[in-house]
Design a protein around this motif. Structure first.
Motif, short mmCIF file in Angstrom:
data_model
loop_
_atom_site.label_atom_id
_atom_site.label_comp_id
_atom_site.label_asym_id
_atom_site.label_seq_id
_atom_site.Cartn_x
_atom_site.Cartn_y
_atom_site.Cartn_z
N ASP A 1 0.67 -1.17 0.03
CA ASP A 1 0.00 -0.07 0.12
C ASP A 1 0.70 1.24 -0.06
OD1 ASP A 1 -2.37 -1.37 0.01
OD2 ASP A 1 -2.41 -1.61 2.37
N PRO B 1 3.18 4.14 -1.35
CA PRO B 1 3.09 4.97 -2.61
C PRO B 1 4.50 4.60 -3.26
CG PRO B 1 3.59 6.53 -0.92
CD PRO B 1 3.02 5.20 -0.30
N ARG C 1 7.76 5.63 -5.25
CA ARG C 1 8.50 6.72 -5.47
C ARG C 1 9.16 6.72 -6.88
NH1 ARG C 1 10.39 10.49 -2.44
NH2 ARG C 1 9.60 9.48 -0.61
N THR D 1 -0.26 13.49 -11.09
CA THR D 1 -1.08 14.36 -10.24
C THR D 1 -2.49 14.03 -10.06
OG1 THR D 1 -1.42 15.74 -12.26
CG2 THR D 1 0.25 16.23 -10.88
N ALA E 1 -3.27 10.85 -9.19
CA ALA E 1 -3.02 9.88 -8.27
C ALA E 1 -2.06 10.12 -7.11
CB ALA E 1 -3.03 8.57 -8.80
N PRO E 2 -2.34 11.28 -6.41
CA PRO E 2 -1.10 11.44 -5.63
C PRO E 2 -1.11 10.58 -4.44
CG PRO E 2 -3.15 12.90 -5.42
CD PRO E 2 -3.34 12.34 -6.37
N GLU E 3 -1.96 9.73 -4.14
CA GLU E 3 -1.74 8.73 -3.10
C GLU E 3 -0.89 7.75 -3.56
OE1 GLU E 3 -4.92 7.34 -5.89
OE2 GLU E 3 -4.55 9.40 -5.09
N ARG E 4 -0.80 7.35 -5.03
CA ARG E 4 -0.32 6.27 -5.41
C ARG E 4 1.20 6.61 -5.76
NH1 ARG E 4 -3.51 2.64 -9.39
NH2 ARG E 4 -1.53 1.38 -9.42
N TYR E 5 1.53 7.89 -6.04
CA TYR E 5 3.08 8.09 -6.23
C TYR E 5 3.54 9.29 -5.46
CZ TYR E 5 1.16 5.41 -10.00
OH TYR E 5 0.64 4.54 -10.84
N VAL E 6 4.68 9.24 -5.31
CA VAL E 6 5.53 10.32 -4.52
C VAL E 6 6.81 10.73 -5.62
CG1 VAL E 6 7.02 11.11 -2.50
CG2 VAL E 6 5.08 9.63 -2.29
N THR F 1 3.91 18.89 -8.29
CA THR F 1 4.29 17.37 -7.64
C THR F 1 4.70 16.98 -6.35
OG1 THR F 1 6.11 17.25 -9.09
CG2 THR F 1 3.99 16.72 -10.20
#
Length: 404
Positions: free
Chosen positions: A14, A16, A18, A37, A39-44, A64
């Motif tokens: 779960d 995110p 990077r 942008t 899916a900010p909860e999925r990607y850093v 971002t």
């Protein structure tokens, strides 16, 4: 597994992902950032790299929440630092900083720096367990064997971003590799598909830049107009999927709906289809081996009515013929082809060379260089690239005079 060299996949998490984006202000980078942008909860975002557009890069970094923003042109550093002042985002500049950004901790890296300049950072981005989404075809044309060998050695996964190669990647999941008979890449035909040879000879940069289906950077758009782009993609596919030249082909498909076809030994042919939007293959690479809910338009075949295909005309588009000959020759010829083509396209855009002169200069450069074995190291690849560019520049006045 479809791409030859794949790292073992970690268990689902779960946490995110990077990510870093090399070439963040180009068309591929912009499309990638659009998906990130959403899916900010999925990607850093770890690092963003651009050539010299400091303002656009700074805006993307702020949007971002990137930790690092880098411009390869040192002259753009002051503008970047000023634009990021007070944001907490680190700024850097220069080729060494680009390579360092590529090596920053990340699970997934988009390699979309255009041209041979993308080879060093793309190689640097290969790391154990990392997924590298490769949108720079010149990496594999210039040093394909070296690049894929390095990926295998470190245990990185190379995911193809080009719509055609991503389509092949998906099509190869349908059966065993030894059952694959042929892979066909499709080409839109570009803006000159229906033009006569005489009309093409008089084509201007403005006309060549009007691609009928895709929104791309200037270099790849000109390559698409000459069909050199498809030749480069054949060489790229050979390395990505460990195919022989005899297993690769091209069909002109003006609707750009079918992106590639994979033919199996039982006669089955699998086609991957989607609207011509680069966010489709990018989303596939971002979520692989899963899927994203993509924001693109859904394909409506009834509305399209029909899809058409034709064989490429190698007389009107000699750049593709030259590239296919280079594909069969192998060795260092692809490295020379790529460097000579980059010089020729730049000269055409600067109006120093006619459109037919692009293929003429590439052919003359290949003849003059007499390519030998493929480069074994990054230093060898860059040395051959630089030498080829010098030869091409030296031949340019003569070829321009002949082609005028």
């Amino acid at each position: 597994m479809t791409v030859p060299f794949q790292a073992p996949q970690p268990a689902a998490s779960d946490a995110p992902l990077r990510v870093s984006v090399l070439g963040a202000t180009g068309s591929i980078g912009t499309s990638t950032l659009d998906l990130l942008t959403r899916a900010p909860e999925r990607y850093v975002v770890e690092a963003l790299v651009a050539n010299r557009d400091a303002a656009k890069l700074a805006a993307a970094a702020k949007a971002t929440g990137a930790r690092l923003a880098v411009v390869s042109d040192p002259a753009a550093y002051r503008d970047l630092a000023a634009a990021l002042a007070g944001s907490g985002i680190e700024a850097a500049a220069g080729p060494d900083a680009v390579v360092e950004a590529a090596q920053r901790p990340a699970d997934w890296v988009m390699a979309a720096v255009a041209g041979a300049a993308g080879l060093a950072p793309s190689l640097a981005a290969l790391a154990p367990g990392r997924k590298l989404a490769l949108a720079n075809k010149e990496c594999l044309v210039t040093a394909g064997a070296l690049f894929m060998r390095r990926a295998a050695e470190v245990g990185a996964t190379v995911l193809p971003v080009d719509s055609e190669h991503n389509a092949v990647f998906q099509g190869l999941t349908a059966g065993p590799r030894d059952a694959v008979e042929k892979v066909t890449l499709t080409a839109s035909g570009g803006p000159f598909r229906t033009w006569t040879k005489a009309a093409i000879a008089a084509a201007t940069p403005e006309q060549a830049l009007k691609h009928p289906n895709w929104s791309m950077g200037a270099k790849v758009t000109i390559d698409s107009a000459s069909l050199m782009n498809k030749g480069l993609e054949l060489i790229e596919a050979m390395h990505l999927f460990a195919l022989d030249a005899a297993q690769l082909g091209v069909l002109v498909h003006p609707q750009s709906i079918v992106h590639a076809l994979v033919q199996y030994s039982d006669g089955a042919v699998l086609a991957q289809m989607s609207v011509p939007d680069m966010r489709v293959p990018i989303a596939h690479c971002l979520a692989w081996p899963g899927r994203l809910n993509g924001p693109v338009a859904r394909l409506d075949l009834a509305a399209l009515g029909s899809l058409t295909f034709e064989r490429p005309d190698l007389d009107r588009f000699p750049a593709l013929r030259i590239a296919m000959e280079v594909l069969a020759a192998g060795g260092a010829a692809p490295t020379v082809l790529n460097a000579g083509n980059e010089i020729a396209v730049a000269a055409f855009l600067q109006r120093r060379l006619t459109f037919p002169g692009i293929a003429g200069l590439v052919a003359a450069t290949l003849d003059a260089m007499s390519p030998g074995n493929a480069p074994e190291t990054l230093a060898e690849a860059l040395e051959l690239d630089a030498a080829t560019r010098r030869v091409a520049e030296g031949l340019l006045p003569e070829i321009a005079a002949k082609a005028s």
